[in-house]
Design an enzyme around this catalytic site. Structure first.
Site, PDB file in Angstrom:
ATOM      1  N   ASP A  68      51.264  -5.282 -93.290  1.00  6.35           N
ATOM      2  CA  ASP A  68      52.290  -5.698 -92.337  1.00  6.35           C
ATOM      3  C   ASP A  68      53.032  -6.947 -92.813  1.00  6.35           C
ATOM      4  OD1 ASP A  68      51.828  -3.716 -90.514  1.00  6.35           O
ATOM      5  OD2 ASP A  68      50.421  -4.912 -89.310  1.00  6.35           O
TER       6      ASP A  68
ATOM      7  N   ASP B 128      48.971  -7.109 -87.871  1.00  2.95           N
ATOM      8  CA  ASP B 128      47.726  -7.768 -88.203  1.00  2.95           C
ATOM      9  C   ASP B 128      47.277  -7.454 -89.620  1.00  2.95           C
ATOM     10  OD1 ASP B 128      47.218  -5.149 -87.716  1.00  2.95           O
ATOM     11  OD2 ASP B 128      45.743  -5.463 -86.140  1.00  2.95           O
TER      12      ASP B 128
ATOM     13  N   ASP C  36      53.401  -1.189 -83.089  1.00  9.21           N
ATOM     14  CA  ASP C  36      52.471  -0.247 -83.693  1.00  9.21           C
ATOM     15  C   ASP C  36      51.941   0.641 -82.585  1.00  9.21           C
ATOM     16  OD1 ASP C  36      52.002  -0.342 -86.335  1.00  9.21           O
ATOM     17  OD2 ASP C  36      50.767  -2.153 -86.225  1.00  9.21           O
TER      18      ASP C  36
ATOM     19  N   GLU D 198      34.738   9.924 -78.930  1.00  9.80           N
ATOM     20  CA  GLU D 198      35.227  11.126 -78.250  1.00  9.80           C
ATOM     21  C   GLU D 198      34.119  11.730 -77.404  1.00  9.80           C
ATOM     22  OE1 GLU D 198      35.769  10.580 -81.480  1.00  9.80           O
ATOM     23  OE2 GLU D 198      37.815  11.138 -82.045  1.00  9.80           O
TER      24      GLU D 198
END
Lengths: 678, 567
Positions: free
Chosen positions: A518, A514, A302, A343
């Site tokens: 998935d 996880d 991933d 950010e």
């Protein structure tokens, strides 16, 4: 793990293992290893002969010595398995203890609480866990959020957040809630939790043999049958040339020839492998998966959380024409002071670094007014006297500048385009009508990823990234991390599709996941590692669980898988290579009295027939404990080409296996004759 | 000597050059594709299919393939047995030979069906022309074709994936005979006749010798049988002394080409492997491993043979070279070269008496046979045997790269290991056990001409030859007794069926598996290291299994000889 890295020779474990070696003399247990059973049978036979000779008064001590060393051979082999099991047990015990005392608040059907022992919890029970409670069983949070200390399982003291609904809802028995109140649905009956499974794996009793181990056992059995035939026919052959070979010598020859080294150490190698995995905080639900990981050709990764930190971070300030970097940096810093997003914080960090400011002593000027981010104007910033500093996406800022009577130059647009092309996100900083420059935000590759991907490549494993990002971003990250391939704009279903595609081409695929989405892909993958923090569905679909929830762990798993196979191969090769020297010790000893011409085969110049045979038997016995550390630790694996690896191991265990016993037997023979003058 | 060695070199170069097109041709034959001969042969091929009601397009899973293979061989044994015990009542028996005794008939039937061609009898004094042609020559063709078919089916296990089908036994058998063995034999038989090998149905010729004695000179339809005996690694001679007989092998030229005929198809099989799997380099790697083992053995044999015998040296014979048991018209090198060729290929025809070679040259022959005829080996089965060693090698040594062993893209698991162990262990154990029985029992020792280690070698060699389906004898051992005839039957059956049946089982299991692509992590099977481990595995397994036997036989004899004692 409470006490990780248990030293190889801890006193308690050794004492326990010594006792276990005797218990394992039980024929019902011995029978599981035909090689060792045969050695024990031989020991019984020679002991009987030794006793008979002693009673008849014609004992020379030789039969007695041989018997003793044959028994040692069996005991040494038992000891190797016992010590491997003991180490695993010691680790598992501490975990067991942590939860035996635990209590649980079970929510009854009427909504009331009852206090029960952790051992009474059943699957689908719902419990309430509060501050400072130990989580009593494996489960999934169905309501609430909590800070949890998983140190008891992972050894990592930094607490982690677990919450209902998302991909971070799993909790493990034995971990402790630091703060928060959560409702947990129990997902495993007592005795079936991960820790229980882990205990079963390392204790060895319930350890299922892997296909590879079975195949090797068949090979060992085949060799044993050959050597049994060699030894049984030997007295007939020698009688034909008028040589009588005694039963004791025949048994010695048999024990020396059959692959006792690998036969004795084989169980220890597998158990120790699982144990090493456990030390890495990985619970394997089957040994088969661990060994399959050595065969992996493709690793599916991933992007977010695995390769990258998952947050975009400021990496560079690029000033516009006529603006100094300092001016841009300061403006960016001011505009972000009130920005609590990751950010924003990363801009502050970068700016402080660039400006050489340490600590937190930045105060905004008096009467500064912060403009928070809003969905309408899509920008944030600060107003300080005349200055109106803003930062935001390119289109929003172009509009802001235009409204204030400014404009964006073509060169500046080019800079923006370049950043996007590199997979970054440009954040434009302006002051009224003036464009100051751009802050480049990037999804940052985790430290060491490059190196790990490089190691995978050296092992011959392709790493493939799968991400929902657009093509450009994906390509740039893939290039930066040094991946072999990537799939961008992929929906979660794509993972399953991709695994099937690789498997159809004959590849073995490993994947880490996880999330609940998935799970189908994890179930399909040959090696599937679920994060312990992941959802229960994901954990159930996987065949390994990483307690640290660290995706790069796969590399260690692959290494351990390979190590187990290499260690088996190396010790088998060594065991067979040893036989040559033993032949050269025993065969001339059997014939020289009658046929002195064969003295030429006594290349080691062993003193006499008896000490030759005894030396070979002693060497054969001593080599087992000598190799226990290797069996437990595993042959060192370094990523390199298979040919180079093979040359290296062939040299050490093949060539070494031929030469070493010649030296060892000679030394033992010299020592024997030194002390006994026999 | 030097010119003879050059001859050996030329022969090996010729053989390799011929093996390449033949290997490629085999791909067409077993791939069911048209070949250059299809125009002439296919009518006959279709006729056979129609006659026996075979659907040539039908593919078999390994169980059916194995069943048909067993049925075919069982009938072969029964028919050949009956022809022999009733030969006195059947036509084409100008010498009026009586019926063959049952134990000898059984031994011979099994011997020819298993491609062993062990002969407890003297051909010219026992077998009628009908028995030789309808019984023995027929089996010379089909037993060779069965071996090649088994190998083709085995290799299909590597070529195919996700299927149970490994080919059609009857089609493989028919095509092997019609497209490979028959054409090669016809060409070779014509050549042999040109060199003076007899081919006639007339009774034996009676002549008066110089001493005015009457001598009956045996003749017969020899050339046709000899051609296929060499080409199909059969080795069963028309005459008792086999290829040292002037009517079987009259000239140095015939000797040169007969040696090549022995090696030709076995040389082609590793090439076939490479072409069939589309892994040409892998084929050459196996070829190289075989060639190295062959040359090392040949070199050792030549060295010790050219050392001569110290006892002969001391008695004043030039060089001490031993010519007893060899044809003077061939000399040392061609005799040793033939010995090596015939023992590595499970051919078993001889142009010299193997028990007259120096002990170490004898040891080389024994080793070549006892490891299971895998150095080139019998047609088809030799490659099968070598691949068994490859599987074993990959399992012991290949594990050291940290991956589940795989061969040519197929992962090797427990089921392959079981069959490989059966194929390698069962023959070895049988060989040791039968030898032990023979040296322990008076009936076993009764047939010995020589005492001491040499006698031991004779017995060991006989069983090795039976199990390896070689068929040559060390000589000096009278084996036409019920004891030897029957124990050798057991040996030959084990050697044949414990190789082919496991191979077909493995083929069935491999055919179902996926082919894992070669990548940087797999052990290259076309590399020097692979050649190396293959050679070492063969030598080590052979040495460890037979260390005591070789010590008691040839090694002891060698050291006794250098000490001045002969047997």
């Amino acid at each position: 793990m409470a006490n990780k890295n248990i030293s190889l020779w801890q006193k308690a474990i050794v004492i326990h293992a010594v006792m276990a070696s005797f218990k394992k003399l039980d024929p019902r247990i011995l029978w599981r290893s035909p090689v060792m059973f045969l050695v024990a049978a031989g020991a019984v036979l020679t002991t009987a002969i030794a006793v008979l000779y002693a009673v008849q008064g014609k004992s020379s001590g030789f039969e007695f010595h041989i018997s003793l060393w044959l028994w040692f051979t069996v005991l040494f082999a038992n000891f190797s398995a016992a010590i491997a099991e003991g180490r695993g047990k010691a680790q598992a015990e501490s975990l067991k203890r942590s939860r035996e005392s635990a209590f649980a608040n079970r929510i009854m059907k009427n909504g009331r609480m009852e206090k029960v022992s952790a051992l009474d919890l059943r699957k689908n029970d719902e419990i309430l866990v509060e501050d400072n409670d130990i989580i009593p069983g494996d489960g999934e949070i169905i309501e609430g959020t909590a800070f949890i200390n998983e140190a008891a399982v992972t050894g990592e003291s930094a607490p982690v957040i677990r919450e209902s609904g998302g991909d971070r809802s799993g909790v493990t028995a034995g971990t402790k809630v630091l703060s928060g109140k959560v409702k947990v649905r129990i997902t495993a009956d007592p005795g079936k939790t991960f820790i229980d499974q882990m205990i079963a794996m390392v204790e060895g009793a319930e350890r299922k043999k892997t296909p590879n181990e079975i195949a090797l056992e068949i090979l060992i059995l085949g060799l044993t049958v050959i050597f049994l035939a060699v030894v049984v026919t030997f007295p007939f052959f020698s009688k034909y040339i008028q040589v009588h070979v005694s039963v004791v010598v025949l048994v010695s020859l048999l024990v020396c020839l059959i692959p006792t080294t690998i036969g004795g150490l084989l169980p220890a190698i597998g158990i120790a492998g699982m144990d090493r995995l456990l030390q890495m905080n990985v619970i394997a639900l089957s040994g088969r998966a661990v060994e399959a990981s050595g065969d992996v050709d493709v690793v599916l990764l991933d992007k977010t959380g695995t390769l990258t930190l998952g947050n975009r971070m400021a990496t560079q300030f690029i000033p516009a024409q006529g603006v100094t970097e300092k001016e841009l940096t300061e403006a960016a810093l001011y505009s972000s002071l009130a920005d609590e997003t990751p950010e924003g914080r990363s801009i502050i960090t970068l700016a402080k670094e660039k400006l050489g400011i340490h600590g937190t002593d930045i105060t905004p000027p008096e009467n500064a007014v912060f403009i928070p981010f809003s969905a309408q104007n899509r920008m944030s910033g600060v107003d300080m006297q005349q200055r109106r500093i803003r930062k935001g996406a390119e289109d929003a800022m172009a509009k802001f500048v235009k409204d204030n009577g400014g404009g964006v130059t073509a060169e500046f647009s080019k800079i923006i385009e370049d950043i996007s092309f590199d997979g970054g996100t440009p954040l434009v900083v302006v002051d009224n009508a003036r464009v100051l420059g751009v802050v480049q935000l990037k999804d940052v590759i985790k430290k060491g990823i490059n190196e790990r991907v490089g190691q995978l490549r050296k092992m011959g494993i392709q790493s493939v990234m799968i991400t929902g990002d657009n093509q450009l971003t994906a390509a740039s990250i893939a290039a930066e991390a040094g991946l072999d391939d990537f799939f961008a704009q992929a929906r979660p279903e794509k993972k399953l599709e991709l695994i099937r595609k690789y498997q159809a081409q004959g590849y073995m695929v490993a994947m880490i996941g996880d999330g609940t989405n998935d799970a189908p892909a994890l179930a399909q993958a040959d090696v599937a590692v679920a994060m312990n923090a992941g959802t229960q569905v994901a954990r159930e679909a996987a065949n390994m669980v990483d307690l640290d929830s660290n995706p790069t762990k796969l590399l260690d798993i692959v290494e351990i898988g390979k190590q187990i196979l290499i260690t088996r191969g190396a010790l088998t090769t060594f065991s067979i290579a040893n036989d040559l020297a033993k032949y050269f010790a025993i065969i001339p000893a059997a014939f020289v009295a009658q046929y002195p011409a064969l003295q030429i085969l006594n290349v080691m110049h062993l003193a006499n027939a008896r000490s030759a045979v005894l030396s070979a038997v002693i060497f054969n016995a001593l080599i087992i404990p000598a190799l226990i550390p290797l069996a437990l630790r595993g042959v060192r694996y370094r990523p390199m080409s298979p040919t180079a690896l093979l040359y290296r191991n062939l040299l050490i265990y093949g060539a070494g296996g031929i030469v070493l016993p010649f030296i060892g037997i000679k030394i033992i023979d010299v020592l024997l004759n030194l002390f006994h003058g026999a | 000597m030097a010119s003879n060695l050059i001859e050996v070199g030329v022969s090996l170069i010729f053989l390799t050059a011929l093996a390449i097109p033949l290997g490629k041709y085999l791909v067409l034959v077993y791939g069911g594709q048209p070949t250059g001969l299809t125009r002439w042969v296919s009518p006959a091929e279709r006729f056979f299919y129609k006659l026996s009601n075979i659907d040539a397009t039908e593919e078999m899973p390994s169980k059916v393939y194995i069943r048909d293979f067993l049925v075919f061989n069982l009938w072969g044994i029964v028919v050949l047995f009956l022809i022999q015990v009733f030969q006195d009542k059947l036509p084409l028996n100008p010498q009026h030979f009586s019926a063959v005794p049952w134990d000898l008939a059984l031994n011979t039937a099994v011997s020819f069906v298993t491609n062993t061609n062990w002969q407890s009898y003297g051909g010219e004094t026992t077998m009628s022309y009908l028995t030789q042609m309808l019984g023995l020559t027929v089996q010379n063709f089909v037993s060779a074709a069965v071996g090649m078919a088994a190998c083709a089916a085995f290799l299909r296990g590597f070529v195919r994936h996700s299927t149970e089908a490994i080919g059609n036994f009857w089609v493989d058998l028919t095509r092997g005979v019609l497209y490979v063995l028959l054409p090669l034999s016809v060409v070779f038989a014509v050549f042999l006749v040109s060199q003076g090998v007899v081919q006639t149905f007339k009774p034996y010729v009676s002549v008066q010798t110089l001493e005015l004695q009457n001598q009956s000179i045996a003749v017969g339809p020899a050339a046709s049988q000899i051609a296929v005996k060499q080409v199909g690694s059969n080795g069963g001679g028309f005459f008792n002394v086999n290829s040292s007989h002037p009517f079987e092998n009259p000239t140095p030229l015939s000797n040169f080409f007969e040696t090549m005929a022995i090696l030709l198809i076995p040389f082609a099989f590793p090439i076939f492997l490479g072409e069939f799997l589309k892994k040409r380099k892998e084929g050459w790697a196996v070829f190289l491993a075989m060639l190295i083992l062959f040359l090392v053995g040949l070199g050792a044999a030549l060295f010790f043979e050219s050392q001569g015998n110290p006892i002969l040296k001391n008695s004043g014979i030039h060089n001490g070279l031993n010519m007893e048991g060899k044809e003077v018209r061939f000399g040392i090198v061609p005799s040793v070269y033939w010995e090596a060729a015939t023992t590595v290929t499970s051919n078993g025809s001889v142009n010299a008496m193997h028990d007259s070679f120096s002990p170490i040259a004898g040891l080389v022959a024994m080793f070549n046979i006892a490891i299971g005829e895998v150095i080139f080996g019998g047609v088809g089965v030799g490659l099968i045997g070598m691949l068994f060693y490859a599987i074993l090698a990959l399992f012991i040594i290949g594990l050291m790269i940290g991956r589940t062993p795989e061969l040519y893209g197929k992962k090797l698991g427990a089921s392959e290991m079981v069959m490989t162990v059966v194929a390698i262990v069962f023959p070895c154990v049988t060989l040791l056990a039968l030898t032990a029985v023979a040296v322990a029992l008076p009936v076993g020792l009764a047939g010995l001409n020589n005492a001491g280690p040499h006698g031991f070698s004779e017995i060991f060699y006989a069983y090795a030859s039976g199990i390896g389906n070689n068929g040559s004898a060390f000589a000096g051992l009278t084996t036409n007794t019920p004891f030897y005839n029957l124990t050798l039957v057991a040996a030959m059956l084990v050697g044949r069926f414990a190789t082919i049946v496991p191979a077909l089982v493995i083929a069935g299991s491999l055919a179902q598996k996926k082919i894992s692509p070669e990548n940087r992590a797999t052990l290259p099977t076309a590399s020097p290291v692979f050649v190396g481990i293959l050679c070492v595995t063969v030598v080590v397994i052979g040495a460890l299994t037979f260390f005591p036997a070789f010590t008691i036989g040839p090694v002891l004899e060698h050291f006794q000889m250098t000490a001045g004692k002969l047997f």
